[in-house]
Design a protein around this motif. Structure first.
Motif, PDB file in Angstrom:
ATOM      1  N   ALA A  21       0.836  -1.208   0.000  1.00 45.71           N
ATOM      2  CA  ALA A  21       0.000   0.000   0.000  1.00 45.71           C
ATOM      3  C   ALA A  21       0.867   1.252   0.000  1.00 45.71           C
ATOM      4  N   ALA A  22       1.961   1.229   0.766  1.00 51.31           N
ATOM      5  CA  ALA A  22       2.861   2.388   0.812  1.00 51.31           C
ATOM      6  C   ALA A  22       3.511   2.625  -0.545  1.00 51.31           C
ATOM      7  N   LEU A  23       3.907   1.550  -1.228  1.00 46.73           N
ATOM      8  CA  LEU A  23       4.483   1.697  -2.563  1.00 46.73           C
ATOM      9  C   LEU A  23       3.466   2.295  -3.533  1.00 46.73           C
ATOM     10  N   ASP A  24       2.238   1.831  -3.449  1.00 48.49           N
ATOM     11  CA  ASP A  24       1.188   2.373  -4.320  1.00 48.49           C
ATOM     12  C   ASP A  24       1.015   3.874  -4.086  1.00 48.49           C
ATOM     13  N   LEU A  25       1.047   4.289  -2.826  1.00 44.35           N
ATOM     14  CA  LEU A  25       0.892   5.709  -2.507  1.00 44.35           C
ATOM     15  C   LEU A  25       2.071   6.528  -3.011  1.00 44.35           C
ATOM     16  N   LEU A  26       3.275   5.973  -2.916  1.00 44.70           N
ATOM     17  CA  LEU A  26       4.447   6.682  -3.424  1.00 44.70           C
ATOM     18  C   LEU A  26       4.321   6.909  -4.928  1.00 44.70           C
ATOM     19  N   VAL A  27       3.849   5.908  -5.633  1.00 42.84           N
ATOM     20  CA  VAL A  27       3.674   6.048  -7.082  1.00 42.84           C
ATOM     21  C   VAL A  27       2.624   7.110  -7.393  1.00 42.84           C
ATOM     22  N   GLU A  28       1.557   7.131  -6.594  1.00 40.85           N
ATOM     23  CA  GLU A  28       0.453   8.057  -6.867  1.00 40.85           C
ATOM     24  C   GLU A  28       0.744   9.488  -6.439  1.00 40.85           C
ATOM     25  N   SER A  29       1.388   9.622  -5.246  1.00 37.06           N
ATOM     26  CA  SER A  29       1.497  10.972  -4.686  1.00 37.06           C
ATOM     27  C   SER A  29       2.921  11.427  -4.396  1.00 37.06           C
ATOM     28  N   GLY A  30       3.901  10.556  -4.590  1.00 33.74           N
ATOM     29  CA  GLY A  30       5.283  10.965  -4.373  1.00 33.74           C
ATOM     30  C   GLY A  30       5.545  11.403  -2.953  1.00 33.74           C
ATOM     31  N   ASP A  31       5.813  12.702  -2.790  1.00 29.89           N
ATOM     32  CA  ASP A  31       6.164  13.230  -1.473  1.00 29.89           C
ATOM     33  C   ASP A  31       5.012  13.169  -0.475  1.00 29.89           C
ATOM     34  N   GLY A  32       3.816  12.796  -0.931  1.00 29.42           N
ATOM     35  CA  GLY A  32       2.672  12.813  -0.045  1.00 29.42           C
ATOM     36  C   GLY A  32       2.540  11.613   0.865  1.00 29.42           C
ATOM     37  N   LEU A  33       3.574  10.784   0.964  1.00 25.53           N
ATOM     38  CA  LEU A  33       3.488   9.609   1.817  1.00 25.53           C
ATOM     39  C   LEU A  33       3.469  10.013   3.286  1.00 25.53           C
ATOM     40  N   THR A  34       2.396   9.653   3.986  1.00 23.98           N
ATOM     41  CA  THR A  34       2.286   9.919   5.411  1.00 23.98           C
ATOM     42  C   THR A  34       1.807   8.664   6.113  1.00 23.98           C
ATOM     43  N   MET A  35       2.037   8.598   7.418  1.00 26.19           N
ATOM     44  CA  MET A  35       1.575   7.454   8.195  1.00 26.19           C
ATOM     45  C   MET A  35       0.047   7.366   8.135  1.00 26.19           C
ATOM     46  N   THR A  36      -0.587   8.507   8.170  1.00 22.03           N
ATOM     47  CA  THR A  36      -2.047   8.530   8.123  1.00 22.03           C
ATOM     48  C   THR A  36      -2.562   7.967   6.803  1.00 22.03           C
ATOM     49  N   ALA A  37      -1.935   8.396   5.694  1.00 21.62           N
ATOM     50  CA  ALA A  37      -2.369   7.940   4.378  1.00 21.62           C
ATOM     51  C   ALA A  37      -2.154   6.443   4.210  1.00 21.62           C
ATOM     52  N   VAL A  38      -1.012   5.945   4.694  1.00 16.88           N
ATOM     53  CA  VAL A  38      -0.730   4.515   4.579  1.00 16.88           C
ATOM     54  C   VAL A  38      -1.703   3.718   5.433  1.00 16.88           C
ATOM     55  N   ALA A  39      -1.967   4.189   6.654  1.00 21.30           N
ATOM     56  CA  ALA A  39      -2.908   3.498   7.535  1.00 21.30           C
ATOM     57  C   ALA A  39      -4.288   3.419   6.892  1.00 21.30           C
ATOM     58  N   ARG A  40      -4.694   4.521   6.269  1.00 18.12           N
ATOM     59  CA  ARG A  40      -6.012   4.543   5.625  1.00 18.12           C
ATOM     60  C   ARG A  40      -6.044   3.595   4.435  1.00 18.12           C
ATOM     61  N   ARG A  41      -5.010   3.646   3.590  1.00 15.58           N
ATOM     62  CA  ARG A  41      -4.980   2.800   2.394  1.00 15.58           C
ATOM     63  C   ARG A  41      -4.918   1.321   2.774  1.00 15.58           C
ATOM     64  N   ALA A  42      -4.150   0.996   3.812  1.00 16.40           N
ATOM     65  CA  ALA A  42      -3.959  -0.404   4.197  1.00 16.40           C
ATOM     66  C   ALA A  42      -4.989  -0.889   5.207  1.00 16.40           C
ATOM     67  N   SER A  43      -5.891   0.004   5.622  1.00 18.88           N
ATOM     68  CA  SER A  43      -6.940  -0.348   6.597  1.00 18.88           C
ATOM     69  C   SER A  43      -6.342  -0.895   7.888  1.00 18.88           C
ATOM     70  N   CYS A  44      -5.357  -0.169   8.412  1.00 21.89           N
ATOM     71  CA  CYS A  44      -4.768  -0.547   9.686  1.00 21.89           C
ATOM     72  C   CYS A  44      -4.613   0.714  10.531  1.00 21.89           C
ATOM     73  N   SER A  45      -4.273   0.536  11.785  1.00 28.35           N
ATOM     74  CA  SER A  45      -4.137   1.682  12.678  1.00 28.35           C
ATOM     75  C   SER A  45      -2.735   2.275  12.570  1.00 28.35           C
ATOM     76  N   LYS A  46      -2.647   3.574  12.861  1.00 30.15           N
ATOM     77  CA  LYS A  46      -1.325   4.207  12.898  1.00 30.15           C
ATOM     78  C   LYS A  46      -0.482   3.615  14.012  1.00 30.15           C
ATOM     79  N   GLU A  47      -1.142   3.190  15.087  1.00 31.14           N
ATOM     80  CA  GLU A  47      -0.399   2.571  16.188  1.00 31.14           C
ATOM     81  C   GLU A  47       0.353   1.332  15.708  1.00 31.14           C
ATOM     82  N   SER A  48      -0.284   0.557  14.817  1.00 34.83           N
ATOM     83  CA  SER A  48       0.391  -0.633  14.280  1.00 34.83           C
ATOM     84  C   SER A  48       1.586  -0.236  13.423  1.00 34.83           C
ATOM     85  N   LEU A  49       1.414   0.822  12.635  1.00 39.36           N
ATOM     86  CA  LEU A  49       2.524   1.278  11.795  1.00 39.36           C
ATOM     87  C   LEU A  49       3.716   1.692  12.644  1.00 39.36           C
TER      88      LEU A  49
END
Length: 208
Positions: A21-49
Motif C-alpha cells: 500500500a505504501a508503494l502504491d501511494l508513493l507512485v500516486e502521490s510521491g512526497d505525499g506519503l504519510t503514516m495517516t495515508a498509509v494506515a487509511r490505504r492499508a486499513s490498519c491503525s497508525k499505532e500498528s505502523l
C-alpha cells in the motif's frame, strides 16, 4: 553458501500488505506519503505502523527494502558450486534486476530519491541508495566471490566485477526511463536481455 533471509521472509503477510500500500501511494502521490495515508490505504491503525516500522523514515526504509527484495539473492552452495548452477543463478539475478528496475515503482522511487538528494529535503536519497542499489549489490557480490573461489570466475576485485555485470544488464535503460522515455520490456525481452548479459559477463570473467 546459504543466503541470509531476505526481508520479505521476515515480514508478516499483513506487513507486506502495508508495504505494498505504501508503494502504491508513493507512485500516486510521491512526497505525499504519510503514516495517516498509509494506515487509511492499508486499513490498519497508525499505532500498528509505529509499532512495526517506527517513524515515517522507518516505514520508508522498509518500503524501499520491500521493493528491492524483488531482486532475489541467489542461493548457492559454496561447497558444491558448479558452472551450470553459477550461470543460472547469475542469469536469474539479471532477470530480477531488469524486471524490477524497469517497473514503474522503481522509476518513481529513484526519481524521488534524486530530487530529494539534490535539495536535501529529507534522508530519502540516502534511504533509497542504502536499501536499494547498495543492498542489491550486497546480494550478488558473495555469489561472484564464491564463483571465483571455485575457480569458475576470474577477477581480482568483486566490486569492479559487479559494476561490469550491472552495466551489461542495465545498459542505458535506467537513465532513459528516469528521463521520461516510455519503455516497456516484455517478460520475453527481459529473459532474452538477461541471458545476453550473462553470456557477455562470463565471456569476460569466466575461468574457461
Amino acid at each position: 553458501m546459504s543466503a541470509t533471509p531476505t526481508r520479505d521472509e521476515t515480514w508478516t503477510p499483513r506487513q507486506q500488505q502495508v508495504l505494498t500500500a505504501a508503494l502504491d501511494l508513493l507512485v500516486e502521490s510521491g512526497d505525499g506519503l504519510t503514516m495517516t495515508a498509509v494506515a487509511r490505504r492499508a486499513s490498519c491503525s497508525k499505532e500498528s505502523l509505529y509499532k512495526w516500522f517506527g517513524d515515517r523514515d522507518g516505514l520508508l526504509t522498509a518500503t524501499v527494502q520491500w521493493q528491492a527484495a524483488k531482486v532475489r539473492q541467489p542461493r548457492v552452495d559454496r561447497r558444491r558450486l558448479d558452472a551450470e548452477t553459477l550461470r543460472a543463478s547469475v542469469q536469474q539475478f539479471a532477470s530480477d534486476l531488469l524486471s524490477t528496475l524497469s517497473g514503474r515503482i522503481s522509476v518513481v522511487l529513484n526519481r524521488l530519491a534524486i530530487a530529494h538528494a539534490a535539495v536535501e529535503k529529507t534522508g530519502m536519497g540516502a534511504i533509497v541508495l542504502e536499501n536499494g542499489p547498495l543492498a542489491v549489490r550486497r546480494r550478488l557480490k558473495p555469489v561472484l566471490e564464491a564463483g571465483r573461489d571455485a575457480r569458475l570466475l576470474r577477477f581480482t576485485d568483486s566490486e569492479e566485477a559487479f559494476r561490469t555485470f550491472f552495466g551489461l544488464v542495465v545498459r542505458d535503460l535506467q537513465i532513459r526511463m528516469l528521463l521520461g522515455e516510455d519503455l516497456t520490456l516484455t517478460p520475453e525481452q527481459i529473459e532474452k536481455d538477461a541471458a545476453t548479459a550473462t553470456e557477455r559477463f562470463f565471456a569476460l570473467y569466466g575461468a574457461d
